[in-house]
Design a protein around this motif. Sequence first.
Motif, PDB file in Angstrom:
ATOM      1  N   SER A 266      43.520  47.826  41.772  1.00  0.00           N
ATOM      2  CA  SER A 266      44.732  47.288  41.147  1.00  0.00           C
ATOM      3  C   SER A 266      45.834  47.138  42.181  1.00  0.00           C
ATOM      4  N   SER A 267      46.891  46.425  41.797  1.00  0.00           N
ATOM      5  CA  SER A 267      48.068  46.271  42.645  1.00  0.00           C
ATOM      6  C   SER A 267      49.275  46.028  41.756  1.00  0.00           C
ATOM      7  N   LYS A 270      48.660  45.825  38.026  1.00  0.00           N
ATOM      8  CA  LYS A 270      47.736  44.829  37.504  1.00  0.00           C
ATOM      9  C   LYS A 270      46.324  45.122  37.986  1.00  0.00           C
ATOM     10  N   THR A 271      45.403  45.260  37.015  1.00  0.00           N
ATOM     11  CA  THR A 271      44.003  45.503  37.356  1.00  0.00           C
ATOM     12  C   THR A 271      43.368  44.218  37.857  1.00  0.00           C
ATOM     13  N   LEU A 272      42.708  44.300  39.020  1.00  0.00           N
ATOM     14  CA  LEU A 272      42.157  43.113  39.655  1.00  0.00           C
ATOM     15  C   LEU A 272      40.648  43.003  39.508  1.00  0.00           C
ATOM     16  N   THR A 273      39.961  44.138  39.364  1.00  0.00           N
ATOM     17  CA  THR A 273      38.499  44.130  39.348  1.00  0.00           C
ATOM     18  C   THR A 273      37.954  45.058  38.272  1.00  0.00           C
ATOM     19  N   LYS A 296      38.552  38.317  44.075  1.00  0.00           N
ATOM     20  CA  LYS A 296      39.587  38.632  43.087  1.00  0.00           C
ATOM     21  C   LYS A 296      40.772  39.336  43.745  1.00  0.00           C
ATOM     22  N   ILE A 297      40.474  40.231  44.663  1.00  0.00           N
ATOM     23  CA  ILE A 297      41.539  40.934  45.386  1.00  0.00           C
ATOM     24  C   ILE A 297      42.296  39.961  46.284  1.00  0.00           C
ATOM     25  N   ARG A 300      44.893  37.899  44.530  1.00  0.00           N
ATOM     26  CA  ARG A 300      46.136  38.616  44.248  1.00  0.00           C
ATOM     27  C   ARG A 300      47.067  38.593  45.455  1.00  0.00           C
TER      28      ARG A 300
END
Length: 390
Positions: A266-267, A270-273, A296-297, A300
Amino acid sequence: MKTAACIAAIMVAAISVQAIPVNEDGWTVPLHDNPSYIPNATHQVLRTWHKYKKFALSDKIGHISVGTIPFIDDGMDLEYYAFITIGTPGQTFKLVFDTGSSDLWFPYTGCKSTCTDKTLYDPKKSTTYKKDGRPWSLRYGDGSESSGILALDTFDLGGLKIKSQTIDMADTISPQFMQSVIDGILGLAFNTLTTVPGIKTPVDNLLSQKLISNPTFGVWLGKKSHGGGGEYVFGGYNRAKVGGTLTTVAVDNSQGWYAINIKDVSSKGKTLTGSFSGVLDTGTTFLLFPQKVADKIAARFKAKDNGDGTYTINCNASKLADMQLSIAGAKFKVPAADLIYDTNTDGTCIAGFGYANFPFAVLGDVFLKNNYVIFNPTVPQVQIAPLAGI
């Protein structure tokens, strides 16, 4: 079996290292950083691909066909090494410590033309040398290799003297190893990865010979921005380096590695994976993900795929955000600054994360430099906490 090896090119004066008791009943082996380190992102990805290649989902990383592109082991991919001694009296060598492999190897006097300028182990000068004679060989995807015969001798790991340790004496090393000032590798993974079945690793012998009462080793990898260096603590850990709560994480060692489950990345909340498996590997510099996870990362952070397992990323860390990995109910940070690996000659920057076509991630030094990890091979499990002072 270690399927890739990349040894740091480090130019410092050789000194002997003595173990230092720490407050958690362990023994400390200091590490040294590499002031002449030259980053090469593509080499980092290819090096790791060859290490884990039998699990690769295809023979390509991006547009690179890994089977045909030479793997350039330039000797400057890893930043840490330690001095250890073999034999009686001790002969000193510079070794990379690698939790992603299990063999202890270095060249000996039987290695002739390929070992120019290497420190060579001389069995005739050791009163504790014992002959074994079985052959061993480490072969790599680009044709590079090291090979030789097995022997046994006393192995002094920072003052912890392991008796009758099996050692891999190299009589042949490839040009990639010839170009490095480091002598060999100390593998710290499980014994199912040794090149010759049935060998006891140094960690096995530390425990069986009761040289440590606590079956763990703690790892701190320093950062250049905080003075570099580092240490391995065998038989405990350095509490001063633990900057938060230690989280216990189950390890899957079925492949011989310290593999753990990552719930997500996440970052900024927000969850990315989704979830995926990851190998804790001190012998890998990058933070490498399966490509679908990495994409996905990268989206972002608006990072551009270079087609070779690396990404181009914004050079301004203030315009990035921290990355967080969720593991066993806790979140572990990779700061925005560490998402920038290197600056190219054209002013663009390479990300500290990349991808390879594995079904798992490889959590290398980009992750480990920001978190303290205690490895316990007997459960097996690890304990992870944010690193103090960063």
